[in-house]
Write a protein that holds these residues in place. Structure first.
Motif, PDB file in Angstrom:
ATOM      1  N   LYS A  11      15.468 -42.318  41.354  1.00 37.02           N
ATOM      2  CA  LYS A  11      15.101 -41.030  40.826  1.00 37.02           C
ATOM      3  C   LYS A  11      13.617 -41.349  40.196  1.00 37.02           C
ATOM      4  O   LYS A  11      13.041 -40.175  39.541  1.00 37.02           O
ATOM      5  CB  LYS A  11      16.120 -40.498  39.583  1.00 37.02           C
ATOM      6  N   LEU A  12      13.107 -42.529  39.925  1.00 40.71           N
ATOM      7  CA  LEU A  12      11.831 -42.604  39.386  1.00 40.71           C
ATOM      8  C   LEU A  12      10.754 -41.758  40.118  1.00 40.71           C
ATOM      9  O   LEU A  12      10.846 -41.569  41.555  1.00 40.71           O
ATOM     10  CB  LEU A  12      11.574 -43.958  39.306  1.00 40.71           C
ATOM     11  N   PRO A  13       9.700 -41.332  39.463  1.00 38.75           N
ATOM     12  CA  PRO A  13       8.654 -40.740  40.413  1.00 38.75           C
ATOM     13  C   PRO A  13       8.288 -41.583  41.465  1.00 38.75           C
ATOM     14  O   PRO A  13       7.773 -42.750  41.260  1.00 38.75           O
ATOM     15  CB  PRO A  13       7.414 -40.259  39.051  1.00 38.75           C
ATOM     16  N   GLN A  14       7.357 -41.187  42.453  1.00 39.31           N
ATOM     17  CA  GLN A  14       7.073 -41.600  43.684  1.00 39.31           C
ATOM     18  C   GLN A  14       6.102 -42.735  43.196  1.00 39.31           C
ATOM     19  O   GLN A  14       6.334 -44.059  43.824  1.00 39.31           O
ATOM     20  CB  GLN A  14       6.385 -40.905  44.563  1.00 39.31           C
ATOM     21  N   PHE A  20       6.910 -50.413  41.362  1.00 42.49           N
ATOM     22  CA  PHE A  20       7.834 -51.402  40.884  1.00 42.49           C
ATOM     23  C   PHE A  20       8.237 -52.032  42.477  1.00 42.49           C
ATOM     24  O   PHE A  20       8.797 -53.340  42.278  1.00 42.49           O
ATOM     25  CB  PHE A  20       9.064 -50.934  40.576  1.00 42.49           C
ATOM     26  N   ILE A  21       8.097 -51.534  43.485  1.00 41.87           N
ATOM     27  CA  ILE A  21       8.578 -52.070  44.751  1.00 41.87           C
ATOM     28  C   ILE A  21       7.656 -53.212  44.957  1.00 41.87           C
ATOM     29  O   ILE A  21       7.807 -54.510  45.368  1.00 41.87           O
ATOM     30  CB  ILE A  21       8.524 -51.443  45.984  1.00 41.87           C
ATOM     31  N   LYS A  22       6.129 -53.249  44.850  1.00 38.85           N
ATOM     32  CA  LYS A  22       5.068 -54.193  45.236  1.00 38.85           C
ATOM     33  C   LYS A  22       4.863 -55.038  43.997  1.00 38.85           C
ATOM     34  O   LYS A  22       5.015 -56.176  44.188  1.00 38.85           O
ATOM     35  CB  LYS A  22       3.779 -53.238  45.218  1.00 38.85           C
ATOM     36  N   ALA A  74       5.865 -44.113  32.812  1.00 41.83           N
ATOM     37  CA  ALA A  74       6.786 -45.236  32.572  1.00 41.83           C
ATOM     38  C   ALA A  74       7.221 -44.889  31.163  1.00 41.83           C
ATOM     39  O   ALA A  74       8.453 -45.074  30.707  1.00 41.83           O
ATOM     40  CB  ALA A  74       6.369 -46.551  32.581  1.00 41.83           C
ATOM     41  N   LYS A  75       6.057 -44.313  30.079  1.00 41.72           N
ATOM     42  CA  LYS A  75       6.594 -44.123  28.796  1.00 41.72           C
ATOM     43  C   LYS A  75       7.415 -42.991  28.802  1.00 41.72           C
ATOM     44  O   LYS A  75       8.476 -43.069  27.581  1.00 41.72           O
ATOM     45  CB  LYS A  75       5.278 -43.656  28.364  1.00 41.72           C
ATOM     46  N   LYS A  76       7.509 -42.274  29.585  1.00 48.57           N
ATOM     47  CA  LYS A  76       8.347 -40.879  29.492  1.00 48.57           C
ATOM     48  C   LYS A  76       9.696 -41.162  29.670  1.00 48.57           C
ATOM     49  O   LYS A  76      10.707 -40.594  29.128  1.00 48.57           O
ATOM     50  CB  LYS A  76       8.071 -39.875  30.685  1.00 48.57           C
ATOM     51  N   PHE A  77       9.914 -42.191  30.542  1.00 48.71           N
ATOM     52  CA  PHE A  77      11.229 -42.885  30.707  1.00 48.71           C
ATOM     53  C   PHE A  77      11.505 -43.959  29.840  1.00 48.71           C
ATOM     54  O   PHE A  77      12.865 -44.543  29.960  1.00 48.71           O
ATOM     55  CB  PHE A  77      11.294 -43.191  32.341  1.00 48.71           C
ATOM     56  N   GLY A  78      10.820 -44.344  29.064  1.00 47.14           N
ATOM     57  CA  GLY A  78      10.859 -45.349  28.236  1.00 47.14           C
ATOM     58  C   GLY A  78      10.893 -46.710  28.930  1.00 47.14           C
ATOM     59  O   GLY A  78      11.363 -47.837  28.077  1.00 47.14           O
ATOM     60  N   ILE A  79      10.062 -46.981  29.828  1.00 47.52           N
ATOM     61  CA  ILE A  79      10.249 -48.310  30.570  1.00 47.52           C
ATOM     62  C   ILE A  79       8.786 -48.826  30.497  1.00 47.52           C
ATOM     63  O   ILE A  79       8.532 -49.666  31.521  1.00 47.52           O
ATOM     64  CB  ILE A  79      10.916 -48.178  32.067  1.00 47.52           C
ATOM     65  N   GLN A  80       8.008 -48.593  29.591  1.00 46.38           N
ATOM     66  CA  GLN A  80       6.779 -48.954  29.848  1.00 46.38           C
ATOM     67  C   GLN A  80       6.758 -50.540  29.526  1.00 46.38           C
ATOM     68  O   GLN A  80       5.718 -51.034  30.090  1.00 46.38           O
ATOM     69  CB  GLN A  80       5.776 -48.269  28.626  1.00 46.38           C
ATOM     70  N   ASP A  81       7.552 -51.242  29.055  1.00 49.60           N
ATOM     71  CA  ASP A  81       7.472 -52.690  28.973  1.00 49.60           C
ATOM     72  C   ASP A  81       8.075 -53.103  30.211  1.00 49.60           C
ATOM     73  O   ASP A  81       7.654 -54.570  30.251  1.00 49.60           O
ATOM     74  CB  ASP A  81       8.587 -52.892  27.765  1.00 49.60           C
TER      75      ASP A  81
END
Lengths: 156, 70
Positions: A11-14, A20-22, A74-81
């Protein structure tokens, strides 16, 4: 009903998804904090890296603009780290942990500003010792000083 | 013909209080070195003023106060 990690990932933005795949997220892959070599497995796509054979530097795989885009997404989803470390700071960290310039922290000032305190010190000392300086050049001044002291009126 | 030297010279005296206050005097040549006590308005008191530059001074034999001549 909560999502599984796979469902959430889909569901993450494209842009994030493809990134994250790369370049897998941090706990599963390490990324160097400093610019390294292009053959390095822990290559950081946000930093320039050197080609050891030619000695030339390659630019970052993701420009500052694109990396900022990814970070904010990523920050919007809280996964910036989960992203590799970026060369720049954002939001509160940018202002709280600012890299101050050396010239701002310890200001060089102008030459006269640097010397001014010492100049005033010398002046103060000279004025304090003036009586002695005069007596050294003119001994008879001592009598004058004594006369002045004798004449001095006090209220007690 | 060389230019004749003037009878007087301009002399600058500087305050020993290091305030940068200075005074100029027009004095006869070859007078002894000036060492005056003048008012320094920046130090707000009387201070010693001495000459800043060297100049030719007439030689003066030191006065002999002993009675060796007697």
């Amino acid at each position: 009903m909560s999502l599984t990690s796979k469902e959430a990932f889909s569901k993450l933005p494209q842009k994030l998804h493809n990134f994250f795949i790369k370049f897998p997220p941090r706990p599963y892959a390490e990324y160097s904090v400093k610019p390294s070599v292009i053959t390095d497995p822990h290559l950081n796509p946000f930093l320039p890296n050197k080609n050891p054979e030619s000695g030339k530097w390659q630019g970052p795989k993701f420009s500052l603009r694109r990396s900022a885009d990814l970070f904010k997404m990523a920050k919007k989803f809280g996964i910036q780290d989960l992203l590799p470390p970026l060369p720049r700071k954002f939001y509160e960290e940018k202002y709280n942990d600012k890299n101050w310039m050396r010239g701002v922290l310890s200001q060089k000032k102008r030459k006269w500003e640097r010397e001014f305190e010492d100049k005033l010190e010398v002046r103060k000392e000279a004025i304090a010792n003036m009586d002695d300086i005069i007596v050294a050049a003119r001994p008879s001044y001592k009598k004058q000083l004594q006369k002045r002291q004798a004449k001095q009126k006090t209220w007690y | 013909m060389a230019k004749a030297k003037a009878t007087h010279t301009m002399v600058k005296v500087i305050s020993a209080a290091k305030t940068g206050y200075e005074k100029w005097f027009n004095i006869p040549r070859h007078t002894p070195r000036l060492s005056l006590i003048l008012y320094d308005p920046r130090a707000k008191r009387h201070c010693l003023f001495t000459e800043d530059k060297k100049r030719r001074i007439a030689e003066r034999t030191k006065q002999d106060f002993s009675r060796s001549h007697r």
